[in-house]
Design an enzyme around this catalytic site. Sequence first.
Site, mmCIF file in Angstrom:
data_model
loop_
_atom_site.group_PDB
_atom_site.id
_atom_site.type_symbol
_atom_site.label_atom_id
_atom_site.label_comp_id
_atom_site.label_asym_id
_atom_site.label_seq_id
_atom_site.Cartn_x
_atom_site.Cartn_y
_atom_site.Cartn_z
ATOM 1 N N GLU A 144 -8.688 -3.958 2.435
ATOM 2 C CA GLU A 144 -7.702 -3.372 1.537
ATOM 3 C C GLU A 144 -6.615 -4.382 1.170
ATOM 4 O O GLU A 144 -6.088 -4.351 0.048
ATOM 5 C CB GLU A 144 -7.089 -2.139 2.189
ATOM 6 C CG GLU A 144 -8.066 -0.990 2.354
ATOM 7 C CD GLU A 144 -7.523 0.159 3.186
ATOM 8 O OE1 GLU A 144 -7.028 1.125 2.580
ATOM 9 O OE2 GLU A 144 -7.575 0.061 4.425
ATOM 10 N N ARG B 268 0.854 -1.179 0.000
ATOM 11 C CA ARG B 268 0.000 0.000 0.000
ATOM 12 C C ARG B 268 0.895 1.235 0.000
ATOM 13 O O ARG B 268 1.771 1.388 0.857
ATOM 14 C CB ARG B 268 -0.885 0.026 1.240
ATOM 15 C CG ARG B 268 -1.780 1.267 1.291
ATOM 16 C CD ARG B 268 -2.274 1.551 2.689
ATOM 17 N NE ARG B 268 -3.097 2.747 2.722
ATOM 18 C CZ ARG B 268 -3.266 3.518 3.800
ATOM 19 N NH1 ARG B 268 -2.653 3.203 4.928
ATOM 20 N NH2 ARG B 268 -4.026 4.586 3.752
#
Length: 398
Positions: free
Chosen positions: A385, A92
């Site tokens: 996520e 990320r």
Amino acid sequence: MNVLVINSGSSSIKYQLLDPDSADVVASGVVQRIGEPVAEGSPSIEHKSAGRTFEHDGAVPDHATGLKLVFDLFAESGHDLAEAGLRAVGHRVVHGGEIFYEPTLVTDEVIRAIAELSTLAPLHNPANVVGIESARELLPGVPQVAVFDTAFFHGLPAAAKTYAIDAKVAAEYGVRRYGFHGTSHEYVSGQVADFLGRDRTELNQIVLHLGNGASASAVRGGKAVDTTMGLTPLEGLVMGTRSGDLDPGIIFHLIREAGMGVDEVDNLLNRESGIKGVSGVNDFRELGRLIGTGDAAAKLAFDVYIHRLRRYIGAYLVELGRVDAITFTAGVGENDAAVRAAALAGLERYGIRVDEARNTAKDRSARYISPKGAEVAVLVVPTNEELAIARAAVRLVG
């Protein structure tokens, strides 16, 4: 063939080893309080695998050390990553600027570009870079893929992404609204469509990602048309330690009258403001406990938080014209019934209702919290996520 997902934050590292096809999590964990002292008996790393929890006690001085310790715990728990045949490592990355709006294979040049974007995300991009560099060193030969928080909002309409400042200055310095938490907003809006059994291109949605960092988005037909965060993750909603929206003149006032330097103001607004700045705490569980004792500062912090949240919900109702679903997600959104109830109180005339029993039920799955037959579906949908990043990484590397 699994994917390792690394979310290297400002003072923590969250990670998962998972199968992107089945969504099964093989192992997961978190490194906490990086660079901070750790109280005796409070582990700095918790690693979970096959129903067992492995811990590391003692302070973690930096992200590189933290990731090395994580790899040691993987080996100790029977999943030596160097021998695991990983398909990829997905990272990320908070800010992609104008450059990155698709999952990107990491190279030296990509790392340099991410580092240069740290001026726009000083809390996050530097830590993202360290996580990427450490993983490349520990897992040579495994494809490393960067997935950007700003990507979902890259195509915002011009009116939504443009700041009303001198156009030449904006163009030269990349000043526009980028938006953040895009991986979560994209994933959750897709899950909402699946949950409702409808095509996402038919839906108008408001997604409320409420955690220590918080953002809202307006999604029309599967595409983001507005969001609360801007050039940096500082704009928008009140957050755990970030101020969110404020009069820009406050910055000039603090520089002139308080004698603060730029770095001091940056630290104030990013690390010492928001819920923490008003109440002294930034954990909503502790905030709720303080409110229960009659703490006036804690109650004020809650009220300011809700006031800002409702302002944006109202704005997006107008912007979208018709709203099919309002969804709460992330740590606060998924777990704090009081926040959900207060955010939507008194909106019955707009078809928005929250059922008290559904809202307070102890259920961690995707669910309705609106009454049966309500005009607008009000939902709680857990974000994931890590799964979204893993699948994006696999799509890129094949």
